[in-house]
Design a protein around this motif. Structure first.
Motif, PDB file in Angstrom:
ATOM      1  N   SER A  33     -11.458  -2.890  17.450  1.00  0.00           N
ATOM      2  CA  SER A  33     -11.276  -1.456  16.638  1.00  0.00           C
ATOM      3  C   SER A  33      -9.779  -1.338  16.259  1.00  0.00           C
ATOM      4  N   TYR A  34      -9.657  -0.249  15.453  1.00  0.00           N
ATOM      5  CA  TYR A  34      -8.095   0.017  15.095  1.00  0.00           C
ATOM      6  C   TYR A  34      -7.728   1.288  15.597  1.00  0.00           C
ATOM      7  N   TYR A  35      -6.473   1.584  15.566  1.00  0.00           N
ATOM      8  CA  TYR A  35      -6.087   2.840  16.082  1.00  0.00           C
ATOM      9  C   TYR A  35      -4.886   3.328  15.239  1.00  0.00           C
ATOM     10  N   ILE A  36      -4.638   4.516  15.207  1.00  0.00           N
ATOM     11  CA  ILE A  36      -3.430   4.906  14.249  1.00  0.00           C
ATOM     12  C   ILE A  36      -2.887   6.024  15.005  1.00  0.00           C
ATOM     13  N   ILE A  37      -1.438   6.076  14.978  1.00  0.00           N
ATOM     14  CA  ILE A  37      -0.609   6.848  16.067  1.00  0.00           C
ATOM     15  C   ILE A  37       0.495   7.417  14.972  1.00  0.00           C
ATOM     16  N   ALA A  39       0.578  -1.082  -0.093  1.00  0.00           N
ATOM     17  CA  ALA A  39      -0.006   0.165  -0.116  1.00  0.00           C
ATOM     18  C   ALA A  39       0.855   1.296  -0.092  1.00  0.00           C
ATOM     19  N   LYS A  40       0.268   2.279  -0.777  1.00  0.00           N
ATOM     20  CA  LYS A  40       1.176   3.557  -0.872  1.00  0.00           C
ATOM     21  C   LYS A  40       0.275   4.495   0.146  1.00  0.00           C
ATOM     22  N   ILE A  41       1.137   4.834   1.377  1.00  0.00           N
ATOM     23  CA  ILE A  41       0.511   5.785   2.391  1.00  0.00           C
ATOM     24  C   ILE A  41       0.955   7.262   2.124  1.00  0.00           C
ATOM     25  N   SER A  42       0.054   8.047   1.974  1.00  0.00           N
ATOM     26  CA  SER A  42       0.473   9.560   1.781  1.00  0.00           C
ATOM     27  C   SER A  42      -0.040  10.247   3.243  1.00  0.00           C
ATOM     28  N   ASN A  43      -1.152   9.904   3.748  1.00  0.00           N
ATOM     29  CA  ASN A  43      -1.621  10.705   4.924  1.00  0.00           C
ATOM     30  C   ASN A  43      -2.352   9.708   5.745  1.00  0.00           C
ATOM     31  N   VAL A  44      -3.109  10.389   6.656  1.00  0.00           N
ATOM     32  CA  VAL A  44      -3.756   9.297   7.655  1.00  0.00           C
ATOM     33  C   VAL A  44      -5.085   8.667   6.978  1.00  0.00           C
ATOM     34  N   LYS A  74       7.796   9.931   7.749  1.00  0.00           N
ATOM     35  CA  LYS A  74       7.061   9.766   8.866  1.00  0.00           C
ATOM     36  C   LYS A  74       6.644   8.260   9.289  1.00  0.00           C
ATOM     37  N   ILE A  75       6.804   8.048  10.783  1.00  0.00           N
ATOM     38  CA  ILE A  75       6.551   6.861  11.083  1.00  0.00           C
ATOM     39  C   ILE A  75       5.061   6.589  11.698  1.00  0.00           C
ATOM     40  N   TRP A  76       4.485   5.656  10.989  1.00  0.00           N
ATOM     41  CA  TRP A  76       2.819   5.461  11.465  1.00  0.00           C
ATOM     42  C   TRP A  76       2.640   4.164  12.399  1.00  0.00           C
ATOM     43  N   THR A  77       2.040   4.239  13.389  1.00  0.00           N
ATOM     44  CA  THR A  77       1.800   3.017  14.092  1.00  0.00           C
ATOM     45  C   THR A  77       0.572   2.653  13.669  1.00  0.00           C
ATOM     46  N   ILE A  78       0.135   1.297  13.110  1.00  0.00           N
ATOM     47  CA  ILE A  78      -1.068   0.978  13.178  1.00  0.00           C
ATOM     48  C   ILE A  78      -1.427  -0.233  13.850  1.00  0.00           C
ATOM     49  N   GLY A  79      -2.676  -0.250  14.320  1.00  0.00           N
ATOM     50  CA  GLY A  79      -2.801  -1.539  15.435  1.00  0.00           C
ATOM     51  C   GLY A  79      -4.265  -1.734  15.508  1.00  0.00           C
ATOM     52  N   ILE A  80      -4.341  -2.832  16.209  1.00  0.00           N
ATOM     53  CA  ILE A  80      -5.978  -3.487  16.247  1.00  0.00           C
ATOM     54  C   ILE A  80      -6.188  -3.706  17.923  1.00  0.00           C
ATOM     55  N   ARG A  81      -6.883  -2.933  18.548  1.00  0.00           N
ATOM     56  CA  ARG A  81      -7.305  -3.101  19.897  1.00  0.00           C
ATOM     57  C   ARG A  81      -8.274  -4.183  19.770  1.00  0.00           C
ATOM     58  N   TYR A  82      -7.945  -5.498  20.344  1.00  0.00           N
ATOM     59  CA  TYR A  82      -9.070  -6.571  20.398  1.00  0.00           C
ATOM     60  C   TYR A  82      -9.379  -6.986  21.812  1.00  0.00           C
ATOM     61  N   SER A  84       3.983  10.016  14.190  1.00  0.00           N
ATOM     62  CA  SER A  84       5.339   9.886  14.411  1.00  0.00           C
ATOM     63  C   SER A  84       5.269  11.035  15.863  1.00  0.00           C
ATOM     64  N   LYS A  85       4.570  12.022  15.964  1.00  0.00           N
ATOM     65  CA  LYS A  85       4.304  12.764  17.044  1.00  0.00           C
ATOM     66  C   LYS A  85       3.456  12.547  18.103  1.00  0.00           C
ATOM     67  N   GLY A  86       2.868  11.211  18.049  1.00  0.00           N
ATOM     68  CA  GLY A  86       2.035  10.608  19.126  1.00  0.00           C
ATOM     69  C   GLY A  86       0.488  10.797  19.229  1.00  0.00           C
ATOM     70  N   HIS A  87       0.276  11.744  17.846  1.00  0.00           N
ATOM     71  CA  HIS A  87      -1.233  11.978  18.019  1.00  0.00           C
ATOM     72  C   HIS A  87      -2.080  10.651  17.271  1.00  0.00           C
ATOM     73  N   ILE A  88      -2.989  10.615  18.097  1.00  0.00           N
ATOM     74  CA  ILE A  88      -3.849   9.258  18.145  1.00  0.00           C
ATOM     75  C   ILE A  88      -5.161   9.372  17.172  1.00  0.00           C
ATOM     76  N   TYR A  89      -5.411   8.586  16.064  1.00  0.00           N
ATOM     77  CA  TYR A  89      -6.431   8.871  15.382  1.00  0.00           C
ATOM     78  C   TYR A  89      -7.398   7.873  15.406  1.00  0.00           C
ATOM     79  N   ASN A  90      -8.744   8.025  15.281  1.00  0.00           N
ATOM     80  CA  ASN A  90      -9.829   6.979  15.439  1.00  0.00           C
ATOM     81  C   ASN A  90     -10.270   6.109  16.735  1.00  0.00           C
ATOM     82  N   ASN A  91      -9.157   6.195  17.409  1.00  0.00           N
ATOM     83  CA  ASN A  91      -9.429   5.632  18.875  1.00  0.00           C
ATOM     84  C   ASN A  91      -8.858   6.541  19.998  1.00  0.00           C
TER      85      ASN A  91
END
Length: 643
Positions: A251-255, A228-233, A304-312, A257-264
């Motif tokens: 549910s999923y979460y996105i963080i 996948a090509k990732i340009s932004n959140v 940028k370093i994106w952390t993508i995860g699933i909270r299950y 490189s600055k530690g900002h959390i998206y979606n969760n």
């Protein structure tokens, strides 16, 4: 009591500390704590694990010590305030160890549960954690309570053995039965075993299922973002919106490189700590609620370093509810089984106890009652031993009855021999009493015959001689009446004078004593008593006759017998002492035995029968001791002799 109170509190503290050490190492394992849980909580600002655990242990110590102090103080105050101290110690201590055991569990768990509820709810932990920790605290209290019970029973047992006196069992009510004791001791430990076994199984389920979901989600994330090509959140969210979840609660979460959390926005500090240290934990994140975990990957794009995860959710609430209901049902089943098992055990023992009570019943004459053996365990052995004791007891009773019958026959024979001996003594005394009047009659008759042959017997003189002969005959007749009344058995008790009884005896034996040169001294006040006068007279006659025989046999110079009457408290006392040299000290304890005699041709039944008359028939005491010059027999009889 104060010493026991301090000792029990000390034992409780030691048991709580020992249990605390054991559970300190077990708790993380049983609660499925995540890796490095202790250091991480401390780094995140929570109190260290050892501090939390120490606070709980100290709180339990405080609660249980307060309970023990007031409970034991109440027992001590009850004991002090009562007159019969031994009885109240025994009564209160019978069930005290079990009350302490139950009190430690329930008075300990309630405040701890409330404390945990307040603390963990404010700290953001779920109520399932509170429930599980409460289960462990309950298990901990049961463990320490059992230890306290075992040690305190030893202390109370020593006090019970010291305080017990015969007859207390009639004053106690058997409320805390064996079945209840078994129930309250075993049931909590069974529940604890179910708790711990369930937690171990539940912990294993969390770990295995958590690891499985972690690998599953990590592989799906890697596959989803491999090309996948990732340009932004938004581009990440677009991919994640089509992501396949195993559970609707996941549910999923996105963080970034600055530690900002998206979606969760509900990620806890601990969860984010594991996420931020993904190199150490390989992207496996854990929450304070161990049922919630996470799986994440890191992607670098556009510097940028994106952390993508699933909270299950590892275990859904429905599974937790199922486990909880299963636990309740299993506990209920075990409770019923334990109840019937304990009831069965106590019933077997109760059957033996009831049979023993039948034996103890004085009104029961059926000694052939045996208990059926219905088991081949220790209770069966107890029943077999009881039946053996019952048989031996019956045999023993039968032997006692046989010996009593022999004893009765023996007493009859002794009484008959005594009567024969008394008759012989009586005939000898009659012969002695008649010898003088018979001689007088013979002299009078010879004198009449001689005067008649000489033809000098006048009518007046003849009448005088006849009168003199009749006086001697009347004296002899009166003597016969005295002897006949003397040996007539008394059927009922009557009041009589001891002085008069001595006078009657002296009429019988006085002449014999006088002819043998024996001096009689009688002194003291007259006393009236209630009893059997003729039997009392026989005792006096027997004592005087024995003293006479001893002095004649030993050829005592200036022989004498002293009879003294006096009153001592509520008893009429008569002593008969002589100067015949006394009784050998090694024979004093045998002097009243049947068939034992110090005379060469004695029957050995006179003193035995005398003792039976005074002690058995008149409720008095007949004793003997050596005095300065001879022996002294002492007759003590109450003014109203017992029946």
């Amino acid at each position: 009591m104060k010493f026991i109170r301090l000792k029990i509190i000390l034992i409780n503290n030691i048991c709580v500390i020992i249990g605390g050490i054991c559970f300190y190492y077990l708790l993380p394992f049983l609660l499925s704590y995540p890796p490095n849980f202790g250091p991480i909580t401390e780094e995140l600002g929570f109190p260290p694990y050892w501090v939390q655990f120490t606070i709980i242990v100290l709180f339990i110590l405080l609660i249980t010590d307060i309970f023990l102090f007031f409970y034991l103080r109440k027992i001590g105050k009850t004991v002090i305030d009562n007159e019969n101290i031994n009885f109240f110690i025994w009564k209160k201590y019978l069930n005290a160890p079990y009350k302490i055991y139950l009190g430690e569990i329930f008075f300990g768990i309630l405040p701890v549960f409330i404390l945990l509820l307040i603390f963990f709810s404010k700290a953001g932990f779920s109520y399932s954690i509170v429930f599980k920790i409460s289960i462990l605290i309950f298990s901990y209290l049961c463990f320490t309570g059992i230890l306290s019970l075992l040690f305190s029973k030893g202390l109370f047992m020593r006090s019970l053995l010291t305080a017990y006196k015969d007859g207390y069992e009639n004053k106690i009510k058997h409320k805390f039965l064996l079945s209840r004791k078994l129930f309250v001791q075993i049931l909590p430990m069974i529940i604890v075993a179910i708790f711990i076994t369930g937690l171990i199984g539940y912990g294993g389920l969390l770990k295995d299922r958590g690891d499985l979901l972690f690998r599953l989600y990590k592989n799906r994330l890697q596959n989803s973002f491999e090309e996948a090509k990732i340009s932004n959140v938004h581009s990440i969210e677009k991919i994640m919106n089509g992501f396949e979840f195993e559970n609707s609660q996941d549910s999923y979460y996105i963080i970034d490189s600055k530690g900002h959390i998206y979606n969760n926005y509900n990620l806890s500090k601990m969860f984010l700590y594991y996420v931020s240290n993904d190199k150490d934990y390989k992207g496996h994140a854990y929450s304070e609620v161990v049922e919630e975990q996470g799986s994440s990957i890191s992607i670098k794009s556009n510097n940028k370093i994106w952390t993508i995860g699933i909270r299950y959710v590892v275990v859904s609430p429905s599974i937790i509810l199922y486990i909880f209901i299963s636990f309740l049902l299993l506990s209920l089943i075990l409770m019923l089984v334990l109840f019937f098992v304990s009831k069965s055990l106590s019933n077997d023992i109760a059957a033996v106890a009831e049979s023993l009570e039948i034996i103890a019943d004085r009104n029961n004459n059926d000694l052939g009652n045996l208990v059926s053996v219905t088991s081949n365990d220790e209770i069966g052995r107890l029943v077999v031993a009881y039946n053996s004791v019952q048989k031996r007891f019956k045999s023993h009773i039968e032997e006692i009855e046989r010996q009593e019958e022999i004893s009765r026959e023996k007493d009859k024979m002794i009484a008959m021999q005594s009567r024969h001996a008394s008759m012989g003594e009586m005939l000898a005394n009659i012969a002695h009493q008649w010898r003088q009047p018979l001689n007088a009659v013979g002299v009078l008759v010879q004198n009449v015959e001689m005067r008649y042959d000489q033809d000098v017997l006048t009518k007046k003189e003849f009448k005088e001689k006849v009168t003199q002969v009749m006086e001697q005959v009347l004296y002899m007749s009166q003597t016969i009446d005295d002897f006949r009344n003397f040996f007539r058995p008394d059927k009922e008790k009557s009041e009589f004078s001891i002085k008069k009884a001595i006078d009657v005896v002296m009429k019988i034996i006085g002449g014999t004593l006088k002819n043998n040169g024996i001096e009689i001294n009688i002194k003291g006040e007259d006393i009236r008593i209630t009893g059997f006068p003729n039997e009392y007279n026989q005792v006096l006659l027997n004592l005087l006759s024995n003293a006479k025989d001893a002095m004649i046999e030993r050829k005592i110079k200036s022989p004498s017998i002293n009879i003294t009457l006096f009153q001592e408290k509520k008893k009429a006392v008569v002593t008969v002492s002589d100067n015949a040299g006394g009784i050998k000290p090694n024979l004093l304890h045998k002097i009243f035995d049947p068939y034992f005699s110090t005379k060469e041709f004695g029957t050995g039944i006179g003193l035995y029968m005398s003792k039976m008359i005074i002690e058995k028939n008149m409720g008095g005491i007949l004793s003997v001791k050596n005095i300065e010059k001879g022996a002294e027999f002492r007759i003590e009889v109450g003014k109203k002799a017992s029946t």
